[in-house]
Write a protein that holds these residues in place. Structure first.
Motif, PDB file in Angstrom:
ATOM      1  N   GLN A 197       0.848  -1.190   0.000  1.00 33.92           N
ATOM      2  CA  GLN A 197       0.000   0.000   0.000  1.00 33.92           C
ATOM      3  C   GLN A 197       0.891   1.250   0.000  1.00 33.92           C
ATOM      4  N   ASN A 198       0.456   2.262  -0.747  1.00 35.53           N
ATOM      5  CA  ASN A 198       1.202   3.518  -0.880  1.00 35.53           C
ATOM      6  C   ASN A 198       2.579   3.334  -1.514  1.00 35.53           C
ATOM      7  N   GLY A 199       2.732   2.269  -2.281  1.00 35.93           N
ATOM      8  CA  GLY A 199       3.989   2.037  -2.982  1.00 35.93           C
ATOM      9  C   GLY A 199       4.208   3.054  -4.097  1.00 35.93           C
ATOM     10  N   ARG A 200       5.473   3.185  -4.489  1.00 36.15           N
ATOM     11  CA  ARG A 200       5.835   4.171  -5.514  1.00 36.15           C
ATOM     12  C   ARG A 200       6.623   3.486  -6.629  1.00 36.15           C
ATOM     13  N   ILE A 201       6.211   3.782  -7.850  1.00 35.48           N
ATOM     14  CA  ILE A 201       6.890   3.215  -9.017  1.00 35.48           C
ATOM     15  C   ILE A 201       7.523   4.365  -9.797  1.00 35.48           C
TER      16      ILE A 201
ATOM     17  N   LEU B 237      -3.832  -3.275 -13.629  1.00 35.55           N
ATOM     18  CA  LEU B 237      -3.725  -1.852 -13.281  1.00 35.55           C
ATOM     19  C   LEU B 237      -4.668  -1.436 -12.155  1.00 35.55           C
ATOM     20  N   SER B 238      -5.739  -2.210 -11.946  1.00 33.09           N
ATOM     21  CA  SER B 238      -6.678  -1.821 -10.875  1.00 33.09           C
ATOM     22  C   SER B 238      -5.989  -1.857  -9.515  1.00 33.09           C
ATOM     23  N   LEU B 239      -4.859  -2.545  -9.429  1.00 34.14           N
ATOM     24  CA  LEU B 239      -4.107  -2.545  -8.164  1.00 34.14           C
ATOM     25  C   LEU B 239      -3.608  -1.148  -7.813  1.00 34.14           C
ATOM     26  N   ILE B 240      -3.503  -0.276  -8.809  1.00 40.12           N
ATOM     27  CA  ILE B 240      -3.094   1.114  -8.543  1.00 40.12           C
ATOM     28  C   ILE B 240      -4.085   1.771  -7.587  1.00 40.12           C
ATOM     29  N   ILE B 241      -5.367   1.431  -7.747  1.00 45.29           N
ATOM     30  CA  ILE B 241      -6.376   1.985  -6.826  1.00 45.29           C
ATOM     31  C   ILE B 241      -6.339   1.225  -5.506  1.00 45.29           C
TER      32      ILE B 241
ATOM     33  N   LYS C  40      -4.242  -0.476  -4.017  1.00 44.05           N
ATOM     34  CA  LYS C  40      -3.047  -0.269  -3.182  1.00 44.05           C
ATOM     35  C   LYS C  40      -2.622   1.193  -3.097  1.00 44.05           C
ATOM     36  N   ARG C  41      -3.406   2.094  -3.677  1.00 46.73           N
ATOM     37  CA  ARG C  41      -3.081   3.532  -3.675  1.00 46.73           C
ATOM     38  C   ARG C  41      -1.648   3.760  -4.141  1.00 46.73           C
ATOM     39  N   LEU C  42      -1.321   3.255  -5.321  1.00 47.61           N
ATOM     40  CA  LEU C  42       0.050   3.382  -5.811  1.00 47.61           C
ATOM     41  C   LEU C  42       0.245   4.682  -6.567  1.00 47.61           C
ATOM     42  N   LYS C  43       1.467   5.146  -6.543  1.00 43.01           N
ATOM     43  CA  LYS C  43       1.863   6.285  -7.371  1.00 43.01           C
ATOM     44  C   LYS C  43       2.858   5.774  -8.393  1.00 43.01           C
ATOM     45  N   MET C  44       2.563   6.027  -9.654  1.00 39.55           N
ATOM     46  CA  MET C  44       3.435   5.577 -10.742  1.00 39.55           C
ATOM     47  C   MET C  44       3.824   6.842 -11.494  1.00 39.55           C
ATOM     48  N   GLN C  45       5.105   7.128 -11.546  1.00 38.57           N
ATOM     49  CA  GLN C  45       5.518   8.413 -12.107  1.00 38.57           C
ATOM     50  C   GLN C  45       6.704   8.245 -13.059  1.00 38.57           C
ATOM     51  N   GLY C  46       6.535   8.755 -14.259  1.00 32.97           N
ATOM     52  CA  GLY C  46       7.614   8.722 -15.233  1.00 32.97           C
ATOM     53  C   GLY C  46       8.533   9.913 -15.044  1.00 32.97           C
TER      54      GLY C  46
ATOM     55  N   MET D  67       0.659   9.073 -12.205  1.00 35.04           N
ATOM     56  CA  MET D  67      -0.619   8.354 -12.202  1.00 35.04           C
ATOM     57  C   MET D  67      -0.765   7.789 -10.797  1.00 35.04           C
ATOM     58  N   GLN D  68      -1.800   8.196 -10.115  1.00 29.60           N
ATOM     59  CA  GLN D  68      -1.901   7.829  -8.702  1.00 29.60           C
ATOM     60  C   GLN D  68      -3.305   7.344  -8.359  1.00 29.60           C
ATOM     61  N   GLY D  69      -3.367   6.159  -7.778  1.00 29.23           N
ATOM     62  CA  GLY D  69      -4.643   5.616  -7.329  1.00 29.23           C
ATOM     63  C   GLY D  69      -4.977   6.129  -5.944  1.00 29.23           C
TER      64      GLY D  69
END
Lengths: 331, 331
Positions: A235-239, A260-264, A266-272, B270-272
């Motif tokens: 949870q709250n992981g960062r990519i 991709l629904s795991l982004i919600i 797990k409340r993930l942040k994915m940032q390029g 992109m953040q869930g």
């Protein structure tokens, strides 16, 4: 004065071949007042260059067919009418893929006189080292308690990311494409290494070595790697999305991960990110990295191809896993 | 005292059907000291409930087959042995999908006496309104100069997100699934509305109405919508991932967007998010939303199904686009 340069002959379809490149000799003008003549000693090949071979809008203009390629290079000033760049000084530039060039100094950086090998400014002290540092600290907001997963972990960026995260106190897991690379990473102190080529289920392999889950994923690969990482993120992981090398040579659009629904959930942040956006922090990085090197706390590997004419092979080798650490061409 | 409740009879495969639900009458215990008996007046059906019907680990435990479903509800206290909840007061709870329940007050919120309709605490003043607000301000870091794209824009969350973004000064584009919904959104002042069902190329349609590009994408849908948004995002754009309704009923894993490399090229974030993580800001939200409502600056729609026995149909209707604004069941 002549310069030998490597031009893009055709836009590659899939993995580039040597036929996509052409070696051409051009003659250079005499230098004018304010100019310098540089003889390149080292040049860099990097996966991102594959993107510039595609004719599309991006953060940097595409390479032009029939024109010399560009990229990081280290050279020596051999003629100078510019007092800022005396003869014998060393400069880094984006004027790789050629033996010589004339410049008015714009966009060139005079290298400091250090005991570091010149080519380290194309690797650990340069763009790849800074990419690892910026991705971990400025994008993924690395904390000492994080479990970190790094893909392409023995590459120029990945191997530095692994070591920085270890020094920061993190547990680090790397993925690589050969047992030899795995041994190398183990020697660098990485906690667990997965050879993805001999692993049937990457997601499950990750779960086994990181039962506590992953907090930070330093993404260099994409595809199955991203899907496996998403499955194992906390949870709250960062990519931090640095690269997607598994996609660069695709001739058709590659589907993204199906989870991709795991982004919600797990409340993930994915940032390029692109390292150049963080370049105003280069001084901070260089000071830190310089002291790690001086204290012998960080190591780096180089894979060196010799001769400008080998540059296409070196570049193609990046997509065949031929490099350990930084892939370089010594001119 | 009896209560009628709706239980999960079977885990749906694909779009739920009424056969997946069962209406059961149970008898409630007499209330003890500290307890209250609540008669539900309104209940909410929300897309996220579909996720709870899957037996998997998530931010909230899955619904159990043979047990009553749960969800937001507004009820009236009809018996009380708890001075904090006098008879006649109204409470919001997560004890939806049933006519009556006994509680010791834990997890219940006493509703303030306002002129607002009771059911607004399941909509604009409740979870969906707070979701729109938190996604825009606390996840997407909304700026007045942003161009904002909202998918499922006429839904309970989307329609509020559109209006908040407009009030903040943004240009707002919404996507909906019917011309009727499009008209509704136009009346709310949304700058451009795309009916994705009659649009051949969503990406191109977006480019036409937002030639300047999109800075913030409020993601409720996923699939083609995400791919189209990525194509049109500006540099440093932000995607707040609230929901992926197009995926919820998929019986097989759905591939992600094939243009994820744009996350790097455009340095996207992109953040869930889950609204409950932001609930400590509810007071701030409620004050702001309350004054927007008082000043008649914001509007909301409701789609009301009547009778507890209609709840499964109301829920299923969410995936058939049958709601304008908040989908509610009036008991």
């Amino acid at each position: 004065m002549n310069s030998t340069e490597i031009q893009l002959k055709s836009r590659p379809a899939g993995i580039p071949t040597t036929d996509d490149f052409e070696t051409v000799t051009i003659s250079l003008n005499e230098i004018s007042e304010g100019d310098i003549l540089v003889k390149n000693l080292w040049m860099s090949v990097d996966p991102y260059m594959r993107g510039r071979m595609i004719d599309r809008e991006s953060y940097i203009p595409p390479f032009q067919v029939g024109k010399a390629l560009e990229g990081g290079a280290i050279g020596e000033v051999i003629e100078s009418k510019n007092p800022a760049f005396p003869v014998g000084s060393h400069v880094s530039s984006m004027m790789g893929w050629r033996s010589h060039f004339v410049s008015n100094g714009e966009g060139l950086t005079l290298l400091p006189r250090t005991e570091l090998p010149l080519q380290s400014f194309l690797g650990i002290m340069g763009m790849p080292g800074m990419t690892a540092w910026a991705g971990l600290f400025r994008v993924a907001e690395l904390k000492p308690t994080d479990t970190v997963f790094v893909s392409a972990a023995s590459g120029a960026v990945g191997s530095v990311a692994c070591q920085i995260a270890k020094m920061h106190g993190c547990k680090v897991i790397g993925s690589v494409g050969s047992d030899e690379k795995a041994s190398l990473l183990k020697e660098l102190g990485v906690d667990a290494v997965i050879n993805y080529k001999t692993t049937e289920n990457l997601s499950q392999a990750l779960a086994e070595v990181a039962p506590e889950g992953i907090d930070v994923y330093f993404e260099n690969v994409g595809g199955e790697h991203l899907e496996a990482a998403l499955n194992n993120m906390n949870q709250n992981g960062r990519i931090a999305v640095c690269g997607l090398i598994s996609q660069y040579n695709a001739t058709e659009p590659q589907p993204g991960p199906s989870n991709l629904s795991l982004i919600i959930i797990k409340r993930l942040k994915m940032q390029g990110f692109i390292v150049f956006d963080h370049w105003d922090h280069y001084g901070e990085f260089a000071k830190q990295m310089g002291s790690w090197i001086a204290e012998d706390k960080i190591k780096w590997e180089e894979t060196v191809y010799k001769g400008l004419e080998q540059a296409p092979d070196a570049f193609i080798g990046l997509f065949e896993g031929k490099n350990k650490g930084k892939m370089l061409v010594k001119l």
